[in-house]
Design a protein around this motif. Structure first.
Motif, PDB file in Angstrom:
ATOM      1  N   PRO A  44      55.244  -7.586  53.764  1.00  0.00           N
ATOM      2  CA  PRO A  44      54.834  -5.945  53.917  1.00  0.00           C
ATOM      3  C   PRO A  44      54.824  -5.560  55.341  1.00  0.00           C
ATOM      4  CG  PRO A  44      53.078  -6.998  52.145  1.00  0.00           C
ATOM      5  CD  PRO A  44      53.930  -8.337  52.913  1.00  0.00           C
ATOM      6  N   TRP A  45      55.511  -4.539  55.600  1.00  0.00           N
ATOM      7  CA  TRP A  45      55.624  -3.799  56.734  1.00  0.00           C
ATOM      8  C   TRP A  45      54.428  -3.642  57.165  1.00  0.00           C
ATOM      9  CZ3 TRP A  45      54.089   0.885  58.887  1.00  0.00           C
ATOM     10  CH2 TRP A  45      54.722   1.263  60.225  1.00  0.00           C
ATOM     11  N   PRO A  46      54.186  -3.753  58.908  1.00  0.00           N
ATOM     12  CA  PRO A  46      55.413  -4.064  59.722  1.00  0.00           C
ATOM     13  C   PRO A  46      55.488  -5.709  59.818  1.00  0.00           C
ATOM     14  CG  PRO A  46      53.096  -3.851  60.923  1.00  0.00           C
ATOM     15  CD  PRO A  46      52.892  -3.316  59.482  1.00  0.00           C
ATOM     16  N   GLY A  47      54.939  -6.490  58.860  1.00  0.00           N
ATOM     17  CA  GLY A  47      55.269  -7.955  58.903  1.00  0.00           C
ATOM     18  C   GLY A  47      54.582  -8.686  59.715  1.00  0.00           C
ATOM     19  N   LEU A  48      53.655  -8.249  60.475  1.00  0.00           N
ATOM     20  CA  LEU A  48      52.950  -9.312  61.567  1.00  0.00           C
ATOM     21  C   LEU A  48      51.816  -9.961  61.081  1.00  0.00           C
ATOM     22  CD1 LEU A  48      53.358  -6.654  64.711  1.00  0.00           C
ATOM     23  CD2 LEU A  48      54.467  -9.079  64.454  1.00  0.00           C
ATOM     24  N   GLY A  49      51.466 -11.154  61.509  1.00  0.00           N
ATOM     25  CA  GLY A  49      50.367 -11.798  60.898  1.00  0.00           C
ATOM     26  C   GLY A  49      50.389 -13.201  61.186  1.00  0.00           C
ATOM     27  N   VAL A  50      49.309 -13.858  60.548  1.00  0.00           N
ATOM     28  CA  VAL A  50      49.021 -15.315  60.806  1.00  0.00           C
ATOM     29  C   VAL A  50      48.992 -15.947  59.491  1.00  0.00           C
ATOM     30  CG1 VAL A  50      48.327 -15.279  63.073  1.00  0.00           C
ATOM     31  CG2 VAL A  50      46.755 -15.456  60.942  1.00  0.00           C
ATOM     32  N   VAL A  51      49.289 -17.231  59.361  1.00  0.00           N
ATOM     33  CA  VAL A  51      49.352 -18.134  58.233  1.00  0.00           C
ATOM     34  C   VAL A  51      48.148 -19.233  58.201  1.00  0.00           C
ATOM     35  CG1 VAL A  51      50.356 -19.753  56.467  1.00  0.00           C
ATOM     36  CG2 VAL A  51      51.903 -17.825  57.867  1.00  0.00           C
ATOM     37  N   ILE A  52      47.309 -19.105  57.471  1.00  0.00           N
ATOM     38  CA  ILE A  52      46.236 -19.876  57.541  1.00  0.00           C
ATOM     39  C   ILE A  52      46.283 -20.797  56.593  1.00  0.00           C
ATOM     40  CG2 ILE A  52      44.675 -18.360  58.855  1.00  0.00           C
ATOM     41  CD1 ILE A  52      43.325 -17.748  56.140  1.00  0.00           C
ATOM     42  N   PRO A  53      45.438 -22.142  56.323  1.00  0.00           N
ATOM     43  CA  PRO A  53      45.461 -23.282  55.200  1.00  0.00           C
ATOM     44  C   PRO A  53      44.611 -22.596  54.278  1.00  0.00           C
ATOM     45  CG  PRO A  53      44.747 -24.119  57.266  1.00  0.00           C
ATOM     46  CD  PRO A  53      44.866 -22.673  57.689  1.00  0.00           C
TER      47      PRO A  53
END
Ligand code: ZN
Length: 354
Positions: free
Chosen positions: A322-331
């Protein structure tokens, strides 16, 4: 002042829309049917697609060290039959619906966002993929309007990174036999070029149901047009004095690449098409979309990269998130029956203080 959402000039693009949509297997929403001319192009299901009447680019500005950065929406597509249409394995579709519902998402349709990263530092302007291109209309092809709004001309672009060659990524690089970014070096992994130029590109592992010969023809034509500007790379190559690293992430296509941008101690990892949805591929990295050329390789790549970025919490950018497409991935704590860990996409908070 930067604009989050810009209503840009209205443009009327014409061209091979029907073929391009058919290639990706998407459908466009029905809009203003009364405006559709008798000879209007049609989508994959034979429905007429109206001339472009909406121009609505979304532009989000941020930074990576000394790089100015913009996340530009080139538009979106919607799979109207949701997870039942494009996601595999089929036996897991009820579980996919559950995962979507649990996060408040509808399981009956699925939106595919198209996010383009634009970077600038001094005289270098870098585009990461180019969207569908100016032959699209209505829900796609918003890049040109967005770049107008920012004030960067196509001729200003010095580098175009190509993650892979599906129409939503390569379509905007060339049109009508002409490269649209005449001063840009076009960077691509050797494996990508070799795949499409092979005598018989191997789709035997893919679940794609679209017009594969047509897609091969279109991609080869694009590469012929781009040939004078192509710079061919291997895994780990760097450009921009080491600020941009090209990383092989195969499976979606043979030469699918992701990109790390690093400046002044900050980084951004652009994960290209490692995920086509912000819930499903994170919930279970073994769930995959029909567009993958080699699903098992794509799954292995996704597991490897997600394990790394969930450990480092590196800032991530996703082409189809989803725009703007910035983030982090968490387990996530739970492991799946196959022993693989699940993950969760966590979008970054928006900031408007640039
Ligand atoms: Zn894509």
């Amino acid at each position: 002042m930067d604009k989050l959402q810009s209503e840009a000039s209205r443009r009327h693009f014409i061209g091979g829309l029907g073929a391009a949509i058919g290639t990706l297997g998407l459908t466009a929403p029905a809009l203003c049917a009364k405006q559709v001319a008798a000879d209007a192009p049609t989508d994959a299901e034979g429905k007429a697609i109206p001339e472009k009447t909406i121009s609505n680019p979304y532009i989000y500005k941020f930074s990576i060290g000394k790089f100015e950065a913009w996340s530009i929406s080139d538009g979106y597509g919607t799979f109207t039959k949701g997870v039942s249409r494009k996601m595999r394995p089929p036996a897991d579709r009820p579980e996919m619906s559950k995962a979507l519902t649990a996060l408040g998402e509808r399981p009956d349709d699925m939106t595919l966002y198209v996010n383009i990263l634009l970077l600038r530092k001094d005289k270098e302007v870098i585009l990461v993929d180019a969207g569908f291109g100016p032959h699209q209309r209505t829900t796609w092809g918003w890049l040109a309007d967005a770049m107008d709004s920012i004030g960067i001309a196509f001729a200003d672009v010095t580098h175009a990174m190509l993650s892979h060659s599906h129409i939503d990524h390569i379509g905007g690089l060339a049109s009508g036999g002409k490269i649209l970014f005449p001063n840009a070096a076009v960077h691509v992994l050797r494996e990508e070029l070799d795949f499409w130029r092979a005598k018989e590109p191997d789709f035997s592992k893919s679940h794609r149901t679209d017009d594969i010969p047509g897609m091969i023809r279109n991609v080869r034509n694009s590469f012929d047009t781009l040939q004078p500007n192509l710079v061919i790379h291997k895994d780990g190559d760097q450009i921009l004095d080491g600020a941009m690293t090209i990383i092989s992430a195969p499976g979606h296509t043979d030469g699918h690449a992701i990109f790390r941008i690093a400046s002044e101690g900050e980084t951004l990892l652009h994960i290209s098409d490692l995920s086509h949805n912000h819930v499903l591929m994170f919930e279970n990295p073994s769930w995959f979309i029909d567009f993958d050329h080699h699903p098992q390789v794509a799954i292995a790549t996704r597991n490897k990269v997600f394990a790394e970025i969930a450990a480092t919490r590196e800032r991530i950018y996703g082409f189809h998130l989803p725009w703007p497409g910035l983030g982090v991935v968490i387990p996530k704590d739970a492991k799946h029956a196959n022993g693989r860990r699940g993950y969760q996409w966590v979008a970054a908070a928006h900031r408007w203080d640039f």
